[in-house]
Enzyme design. Structure first.
Site, PDB file in Angstrom:
ATOM      1  CE  LYS A 212      -4.103   1.902   2.220  1.00 34.04           C
ATOM      2  NZ  LYS A 212      -5.138   1.703   3.277  1.00 34.04           N
ATOM      3  N   GLY A 213       0.503   2.223  -0.791  1.00 35.13           N
ATOM      4  CA  GLY A 213       1.294   3.451  -0.863  1.00 35.13           C
ATOM      5  C   GLY A 213       0.401   4.653  -1.037  1.00 35.13           C
ATOM      6  CE1 TYR A 215       0.325   1.888  -5.691  1.00 34.66           C
ATOM      7  CE2 TYR A 215       2.302   3.033  -4.963  1.00 34.66           C
ATOM      8  CZ  TYR A 215       1.604   1.858  -5.172  1.00 34.66           C
ATOM      9  OH  TYR A 215       2.173   0.656  -4.857  1.00 34.66           O
ATOM     10  N   GLY A 216      -2.202   4.110  -3.911  1.00 33.53           N
ATOM     11  CA  GLY A 216      -3.252   3.103  -3.803  1.00 33.53           C
ATOM     12  C   GLY A 216      -2.729   1.824  -3.176  1.00 33.53           C
ATOM     13  CG  ASP A 332       9.045   8.849  -7.407  1.00 40.80           C
ATOM     14  OD1 ASP A 332       9.860   9.275  -6.561  1.00 40.80           O
ATOM     15  OD2 ASP A 332       7.967   8.325  -7.094  1.00 40.80           O
TER      16      ASP A 332
END
Length: 502
Positions: A212-213, A215-216, A332
């Site tokens: 999980k991060g 972004y989602g 990134d």
């Protein structure tokens, strides 16, 4: 002129009029006054007939009244003197036979206007009624159709990518590898057809959440028994999903050291939406996770470093041909965005912030995304806001700074002389666990500090060369940094000198 009306009779023939018949025809020639209906041989507006004298009044197109007088021949005059209403025309006729010039005293009147208005109004009313009825029926049918369609969708499982019987476009027995090889051999070079992607997305079974991060979420799923990774984006991260999907489907993008793209799809109804990105699954997880739990020998270190820079080199390199690939900068790069395969090599992932170089117009295609990179890995020119955003090479050199930090993370976990350091993030001893821009700017830009090297590196030739390599990657001046291709060649030479086959 044709006279298709009936008569209002003169005094001599009112009895006959009440019975619906014309006055009796004269027994001798009858002289009549004529006006607007005189024969060519008439004298003093007089005509003669063996039939009737008449006077007619009618309304013309402009709304004026036109009075006509004249003679009617005996044959057919009985019919013409009968008053038969004509739709949309106001007129009236009176006939007489009593004496010469009897029509001089005839004064027919037009029928009341309200009769026609009522008739027309009645027609309009009927037309309106019919139109409203038809529209109402159509509206009811549409509502019924929408209702049953909604109920049918509601009856489906709410799980967005549950297994469905939709294998029309993918023959049984086809594996993901088969499908991808077929798409590459077809010549498009931009991934699977969209219809195949949507079918795969529908058929995936979600097994468990593995990450999980911001972004989602990332799930491990299965498609026909094969493990896949499903990245589920938050709806707020639609720009990242769109950009990453677009980059992955760039022509000639597929490479062994770039995460293998399988499919992308949007699922949902009006009330909820989920954005899916389906890729190859690598059970070792990210380079960050791998280094935390695994120590390396020299070969393992070089494999991780060489494969990572090979993927980065493929990203950075533009291919010029009829189906060319644009140069792409990651923006990134960090150990959490690089995955480790079973064979100990790496592949680069998370392309949601990537930028493309459009060689035809010499422009940088920057995604419309509010998300920014990871502060810990940002180069000095980004931290002090001196990066030239219109110059693509600036983004390439920014990637190389970040890659230098990744090399440092890898090298620290390489055992030499029986010694190895615990895994740590770059600048772990200089900034907090969640550093701010100000924290990073002070360390990287103002003090110009970089991660320190353990003393043992100086006594190991391979680690010493790695240290030199990373220093040339994270140089303060972007123009002084090595390119990905240069780093790749240097690592290849190091492997040869160590008699290591990558």
């Amino acid at each position: 002129m044709p006279l298709l009306s009936s008569s209002k009779l003169s005094m001599e023939s009112r009895k006959e009029d009440s019975e619906g018949t014309a006055p009796a025809p004269p027994q001798k020639k009858l002289s009549c006054q004529c006006h607007h209906h005189c024969p060519e041989d008439s004298v003093n507006s007089t005509c003669s007939t063996d039939g009737y004298c008449f006077t007619i009044i009618e309304e013309d197109d402009s709304g004026g009244h036109l009075v006509t007088k004249g003679c009617l021949g005996l044959e057919g005059s009985d019919f013409q003197c009968r008053d038969t209403p004509i739709p949309h025309q106001r007129r009236s006729i009176e006939c007489c036979t009593g004496q010469d010039y009897c029509n001089k005293h005839l004064h027919p009147t037009l029928p009341p206007l309200k009769n026609r208005d009522f008739a027309e109004g009645n027609i309009h009313h009927k037309a309106l009624l019919i139109s409203v009825t038809v529209c109402s029926i159509l509206l009811v049918l549409i509502i019924i159709f929408c209702y049953f369609r909604y109920k049918r969708q509601e009856a489906r499982p709410r799980y967005s990518i549950g297994l469905e019987q939709d294998e029309t476009y993918i023959p049984p027995g086809e594996s993901l590898k088969d499908l991808i090889e077929q798409s590459q051999s077809s010549g498009s070079g931009s991934g699977l057809p969209l219809l195949v992607q949507r079918t795969i997305a529908k058929q995936i079974q979600m097994v468990k959440q593995i990450g999980k991060g911001r972004y989602g979420e990332v799930w491990m799923g299965k498609w026909r028994g094969e493990k896949v990774a499903v990245k589920v984006f938050f709806t707020t991260e639609e720009a990242s999903w769109f950009r990453e999907t677009e980059i992955y489907q760039t022509v000639l993008m597929r490479h062994e050291n770039i995460l293998g793209f399988i499919a992308a799809d949007i699922k949902g109804t009006g009330s909820w939406t989920q954005l899916y990105l389906i890729t190859d699954y690598h059970e070792n997880g990210s380079l960050y996770d791998y280094l935390k739990s695994t120590t390396l020998d020299t070969k393992g270190m070089l494999k991780l470093a060489y494969s990572s820079v090979s993927g980065l080199c493929h990203l950075h390199t533009g291919i010029f041909s009829t189906q060319g690939k644009p140069a792409i900068a990651h923006r990134d790069l960090k150990s959490k965005n690089i995955l480790v395969k079973k064979n100990g090599t790496c592949c680069i992932a998370d392309l949601g912030l990537a930028v493309k170089f459009i060689s035809d117009t010499n422009e940088v295609d920057i995604p419309p995304n509010t998300r920014v990179g990871t502060k810990r890995y940002m180069p000095p020119e980004v931290l002090d806001e001196s990066l030239n955003r219109n110059h693509f090479q600036s983004y390439i050199m920014a990637d190389m700074y970040s890659f230098g930090l990744i090399l440092w993370e890898i090298a620290r976990r390489c055992v030499s002389g029986g010694i190895v350091e615990e895994y740590q993030l770059p600048y772990h001893d200089l900034v907090p666990s969640d550093p701010s821009y100000e924290d990073m700017r002070e360390i990287v830009c103002i003090k110009r500090l970089r991660p320190s090297f353990p003393n043992r590196w100086s006594s190991d030739e391979c680690l010493r060369q790695m240290g030199k390599l990373m220093m040339e990657c994270w140089a303060h001046n972007p123009a002084s940094r090595l390119t990905a291709l240069r780093v790749k060649k240097t690592l290849a030479k190091m492997s040869e000198s160590q008699d290591i086959k990558l």
